[in-house]
Write a protein that holds these residues in place. Structure first.
Motif, PDB file in Angstrom:
ATOM      1  N   THR A 198       0.867  -1.174   0.000  1.00 62.02           N
ATOM      2  CA  THR A 198       0.000   0.000   0.000  1.00 62.02           C
ATOM      3  C   THR A 198       0.902   1.221   0.000  1.00 62.02           C
ATOM      4  N   ILE A 199       0.732   2.076  -1.007  1.00 65.52           N
ATOM      5  CA  ILE A 199       1.564   3.268  -1.136  1.00 65.52           C
ATOM      6  C   ILE A 199       0.665   4.495  -1.023  1.00 65.52           C
ATOM      7  N   ARG A 200       1.070   5.419  -0.176  1.00 64.52           N
ATOM      8  CA  ARG A 200       0.360   6.695  -0.068  1.00 64.52           C
ATOM      9  C   ARG A 200       1.263   7.773  -0.633  1.00 64.52           C
ATOM     10  N   ALA A 201       0.864   8.303  -1.804  1.00 66.20           N
ATOM     11  CA  ALA A 201       1.717   9.224  -2.541  1.00 66.20           C
ATOM     12  C   ALA A 201       1.110  10.616  -2.563  1.00 66.20           C
ATOM     13  N   ARG A 202       1.961  11.622  -2.458  1.00 63.94           N
ATOM     14  CA  ARG A 202       1.513  13.003  -2.562  1.00 63.94           C
ATOM     15  C   ARG A 202       1.040  13.293  -3.991  1.00 63.94           C
ATOM     16  N   THR A 203       1.755  12.765  -4.983  1.00 62.18           N
ATOM     17  CA  THR A 203       1.418  12.976  -6.387  1.00 62.18           C
ATOM     18  C   THR A 203       1.507  11.653  -7.131  1.00 62.18           C
ATOM     19  N   VAL A 204       0.539  11.384  -7.998  1.00 60.43           N
ATOM     20  CA  VAL A 204       0.563  10.192  -8.853  1.00 60.43           C
ATOM     21  C   VAL A 204       0.400  10.631 -10.301  1.00 60.43           C
ATOM     22  N   GLU A 340      -4.261  15.583 -18.012  1.00 59.95           N
ATOM     23  CA  GLU A 340      -5.197  16.263 -17.122  1.00 59.95           C
ATOM     24  C   GLU A 340      -4.764  16.179 -15.661  1.00 59.95           C
ATOM     25  N   GLY A 341      -4.708  17.349 -15.045  1.00 65.75           N
ATOM     26  CA  GLY A 341      -4.472  17.435 -13.615  1.00 65.75           C
ATOM     27  C   GLY A 341      -5.751  17.764 -12.880  1.00 65.75           C
ATOM     28  N   LEU A 350      -3.445  13.971  -8.741  1.00 62.11           N
ATOM     29  CA  LEU A 350      -3.433  12.981  -9.819  1.00 62.11           C
ATOM     30  C   LEU A 350      -3.282  13.669 -11.171  1.00 62.11           C
ATOM     31  N   VAL A 351      -2.349  13.160 -11.979  1.00 62.72           N
ATOM     32  CA  VAL A 351      -2.212  13.579 -13.374  1.00 62.72           C
ATOM     33  C   VAL A 351      -2.450  12.350 -14.247  1.00 62.72           C
ATOM     34  N   ASN A 352      -3.450  12.421 -15.104  1.00 63.21           N
ATOM     35  CA  ASN A 352      -3.763  11.321 -16.024  1.00 63.21           C
ATOM     36  C   ASN A 352      -3.270  11.648 -17.426  1.00 63.21           C
ATOM     37  N   GLU A 369       7.635  17.887 -19.682  1.00 62.24           N
ATOM     38  CA  GLU A 369       7.717  19.255 -19.174  1.00 62.24           C
ATOM     39  C   GLU A 369       6.331  19.737 -18.723  1.00 62.24           C
ATOM     40  N   HIS A 370       5.317  19.429 -19.523  1.00 68.33           N
ATOM     41  CA  HIS A 370       3.930  19.787 -19.196  1.00 68.33           C
ATOM     42  C   HIS A 370       3.490  19.090 -17.901  1.00 68.33           C
ATOM     43  N   VAL A 371       3.781  17.808 -17.792  1.00 72.65           N
ATOM     44  CA  VAL A 371       3.368  17.044 -16.608  1.00 72.65           C
ATOM     45  C   VAL A 371       4.092  17.538 -15.364  1.00 72.65           C
ATOM     46  N   ALA A 372       5.363  17.873 -15.499  1.00 69.53           N
ATOM     47  CA  ALA A 372       6.107  18.387 -14.339  1.00 69.53           C
ATOM     48  C   ALA A 372       5.477  19.667 -13.818  1.00 69.53           C
ATOM     49  N   GLU A 373       4.954  20.501 -14.719  1.00 70.40           N
ATOM     50  CA  GLU A 373       4.254  21.725 -14.293  1.00 70.40           C
ATOM     51  C   GLU A 373       2.955  21.379 -13.557  1.00 70.40           C
ATOM     52  N   LEU A 374       2.201  20.398 -14.089  1.00 64.33           N
ATOM     53  CA  LEU A 374       0.961  20.001 -13.433  1.00 64.33           C
ATOM     54  C   LEU A 374       1.208  19.358 -12.068  1.00 64.33           C
ATOM     55  N   ALA A 375       2.337  18.645 -11.959  1.00 69.98           N
ATOM     56  CA  ALA A 375       2.647  17.956 -10.698  1.00 69.98           C
ATOM     57  C   ALA A 375       3.086  18.931  -9.619  1.00 69.98           C
ATOM     58  N   GLY A 376       3.475  20.131 -10.004  1.00 74.14           N
ATOM     59  CA  GLY A 376       3.838  21.161  -9.020  1.00 74.14           C
ATOM     60  C   GLY A 376       5.218  20.987  -8.409  1.00 74.14           C
TER      61      GLY A 376
END
Length: 376
Positions: A198-204, A340-341, A350-352, A369-376
């Motif tokens: 079981t993993i609890r992640a800040r960002t997926v 999508e974030g 979550l980023v899908n 690069e786009h996903v890194a921006e959405l992930a914060g």
């Protein structure tokens, strides 16, 4: 009892998109773990394609495909040069058979120029045959795209993996994601394999390719309300025995589901043609049958000989295939990437990434690069 632990960023999928996203996010200073259901990187969509660096000719202006393909191509060439990955900027011709097809080239050229593609030229048939004498006399016109090319995609994957790991990231192989939920302050993931956890992640970041829509649906949260249906199209390739008399990539006019049975020459000088578009039955799901039906050679010969009349059926041999993860059904216009974030779907953290098919390989660094921006 399954192990339980906390994580900062979890990337689901170690294909080219997952590796590129993991690298970008790890280099930004976050702790990254990539979960991969298989026992090695990039063995499905990422490695079962033409290894073409696309210019960005075909995609709707303003779409994510257009933007990320053009920017990603520029980034990719710089990356390959900096890391010593083999590449051939061979260019390509998009060829039109007859005057009816030739009349459509202007629309492709205008769209490509609106997308920011550089150095394009519209040729008549005679000019195209000066460049590639083996082309059919029925080729009435062509677009020359000098910035298209081919490259060693596997060396690229390994470079991404190396930089991900150098930045402190890691990959957990044989670790499928089975379910999960968006909870307060984190996303909980349940994984299987040899060491369930079981993993609890800040960002997926869900970069699971074929399985991305399914995995998104198994993670409970607001995002599940807007998920697309999944469709799959198989694309087969045939190798060409003997010398191939072209120095550039040759593309026919595109169709609604593919860029046509195009001809490429790999870095070793071997020619191949494909992919076609064979839609799988609704409800099809991994694992897929990647075998190539030898009987399809006749279809390939009929299509390719329209622009290369010197090709004989006997020179075609079944090679390999890939599966395109589609989020539009057969007959519909080609869909855009969905990246999508939380602002788009409401699930914090979550980023899908859904429907990441061609030109995903060319676009991978720009997508990251786009996903890194959405992930914060």
């Amino acid at each position: 009892m399954a192990d339980s632990f906390e994580a900062d960023v979890v990337i689901i999928g170690a294909g080219v998109i997952g590796l590129a996203c993991g690298r970008a996010i790890a280099r930004a200073g976050r702790e990254v773990i990539v979960l991969e259901a298989e026992d090695q990187i990039a063995i499905h969509t990422s490695s079962r394609n033409s290894e073409v660096i696309h210019a960005g000719l075909y995609y709707a202006t303003g779409s994510l495909k257009a933007r990320h393909c053009v920017n990603g191509r520029r980034m990719l060439y710089n990356y390959l040069d900096a890391h010593g990955v083999a590449v051939n900027r061979c260019g390509k011709l998009v060829v039109a058979i007859g005057e009816a097809e030739a009349g459509e080239l202007g629309n492709i050229l205008a769209r490509a120029q609106a997308n920011g593609v550089e150095e394009l030229r519209l040729l008549d048939g005679a000019e195209a045959r000066v460049m590639e004498p083996a082309l059919s006399p029925d080729v009435a016109a062509a677009i020359h795209s000098p910035v298209s090319g081919i490259f060693d995609s596997h060396a690229y994957f390994l470079a991404l993996q190396g930089e991900l790991e150098d930045a402190g990231g890691s990959i957990a192989f044989n670790t499928p994601v089975l379910s999960g939920a968006v909870e307060t302050g984190h996303i909980r993931l349940e994984t299987g394999g040899n060491n369930p956890a079981t993993i609890r992640a800040r960002t997926v970041v869900n970069a699971a390719g074929h399985c991305a829509p399914h995995i998104a649906a198994t993670i409970e949260g607001p995002h599940t309300a807007g998920l697309p249906e999944t469709h799959f199209a198989k694309g087969s390739y045939f190798g060409i025995s003997g010398r191939t008399p072209f120095s550039r990539l040759i593309y026919p006019m595109p169709t609604s589901s593919s860029l046509g049975l195009h001809l490429t020459i790999d870095l070793g000088g071997r020619g191949k043609v494909g992919p076609d578009a064979e839609w799988l039955p609704e409800g099809a799901a991994p694992p897929f049958d990647y075998r190539v039906d030898p009987a399809r050679a006749a279809i390939f010969h009929g299509e390719v000989s329209r622009y290369w009349p010197g090709l004989t059926l006997a020179r075609l041999t079944p090679d390999y295939s890939g599966i395109r993860p589609k989020i539009v059904p057969r007959g519909a216009p080609s869909g855009d990437f969905r990246i999508e974030g939380a602002d788009a779907h409401g699930s914090q953290g979550l980023v899908n990434l859904l429907g990441i098919e061609s030109p995903g390989l060319t676009s991978s660094l720009a997508i990251a690069e786009h996903v890194a921006e959405l992930a914060g």
